[in-house]
Design an enzyme around this catalytic site. Sequence first.
Site, PDB file in Angstrom:
ATOM      1  N   CYS A  83       6.370  -7.536  -9.753  1.00  0.00           N
ATOM      2  CA  CYS A  83       5.525  -7.659  -8.569  1.00  0.00           C
ATOM      3  C   CYS A  83       5.454  -9.079  -8.020  1.00  0.00           C
ATOM      4  O   CYS A  83       4.942  -9.295  -6.916  1.00  0.00           O
ATOM      5  CB  CYS A  83       4.118  -7.161  -8.883  1.00  0.00           C
ATOM      6  SG  CYS A  83       4.074  -5.432  -9.398  1.00  0.00           S
ATOM      7  N   HIS A 344       1.517  -2.917  -0.844  1.00  0.00           N
ATOM      8  CA  HIS A 344       2.191  -3.665  -1.911  1.00  0.00           C
ATOM      9  C   HIS A 344       3.646  -3.218  -2.091  1.00  0.00           C
ATOM     10  O   HIS A 344       4.002  -2.617  -3.099  1.00  0.00           O
ATOM     11  CB  HIS A 344       1.405  -3.489  -3.212  1.00  0.00           C
ATOM     12  CG  HIS A 344       1.904  -4.289  -4.377  1.00  0.00           C
ATOM     13  ND1 HIS A 344       2.609  -5.471  -4.241  1.00  0.00           N
ATOM     14  CD2 HIS A 344       1.791  -4.072  -5.722  1.00  0.00           C
ATOM     15  CE1 HIS A 344       2.914  -5.942  -5.450  1.00  0.00           C
ATOM     16  NE2 HIS A 344       2.431  -5.112  -6.351  1.00  0.00           N
TER      17      HIS A 344
END
Length: 396
Positions: A83, A344
């Site tokens: 991430c 995201h």
Amino acid sequence: MSNRTFVVGVGMTKFEKPGSRDWDYPDMAREAGTRALADAGVAYDAIQQAYVGYVYGESTSGQRAVYELGITGIPVVNVNNNCSTGSTALFLARQAVKAGVVDCALALGFEKMQKGSLGTTYEDREQPMLNHIKETFELFDWGGEPIAPYMFGAAGREHMARYGTTAEQFARIGLKNHKHSVNNPYAQFQDEYTLEEIRAARTIYEPLTKLQCSPTSDGSGAAVIASERFVDEHGLWDRAVEIAGQSMVTDTRDTFTDKSAITLVGAKMSALAARRAYEEAQMGADEVQVVELHDCFSTNELITYEALGLAAEGEGGALVDSGDNTYGGRWVVNPSGGLISKGHPLGATGLAQCAELTWQLRGQADARQVDGATGAVQHNIGLGGAAVVTVYKPAR
């Protein structure tokens, strides 16, 4: 020769629910990259190296993506750091410029994701987070929930047990970020909720409800990074924002010896990266006004307040109660809506954070603008693991 480094152009796409728009990753990259180049006022042939981040994709998707901007023979490096992929691409581009290897580099990130919770791609080899997961299993019961909310939810439970933090304080973070996203045209969600709606949403893993969790998303972000010489030669001072400090940290031994769910999701990595970035910038948390941090879950936002020095250890809940994490308070955290509401797309997240903070320091954030912003800090984390913290200030 000066080794100051600057963001001179940023661009991003609107973040979208996977499959809701008829586009592929080259389309995303073209849209974000073209906007970043136009924002910088330079053509693609000014770019000397490109660092392109994505988590899910084939081996040279980075080349295929930037070929939408031009085919000039420059080095193109594919980046994957879970991430924190987007901010890792930013870190590498800045490093190349700071070292004097190039005067202008492109950091670009994108993601085309599958619907639903994150899962594994390969079943015939060890998962890179297996040790982190096993350690968390020893600390908190697992009932088959998706692993990411389980791990970050466990960290939240530990914070509650240690410091008296409440489920409502976590929920108020979700409330804040959804409210902020109403003013962000790039956000996947632009809906405001009441506290009761946040708390009554479907429970994913206590204390997390669905409206406190980041979604899967499609989208792209990009930033053009330049040296002082390049900024001067091209007359870019009116749009340049300085990267005053930056640090990337991976897991230390503490990750596995602390026997702490909070440490396992990267709190100590984040704190170490923040210390180093502040030191390079010769700035502290008291000198920034706006923060974009990795709120993949509301629990992680609260824990990260402490890692970034916005609150003392155990005082993240008190920061929420004080209102010092939103407009009218000491800091505005995630004016974009954060991961929870903006979305995201893993490879793009760090570059979307960079874009938001660049706009804030230029005074170009429209209804999201933080008054008098002269310092900003960015935090992006990926389990398994890497934390990148970047400190920004106006170029002049």
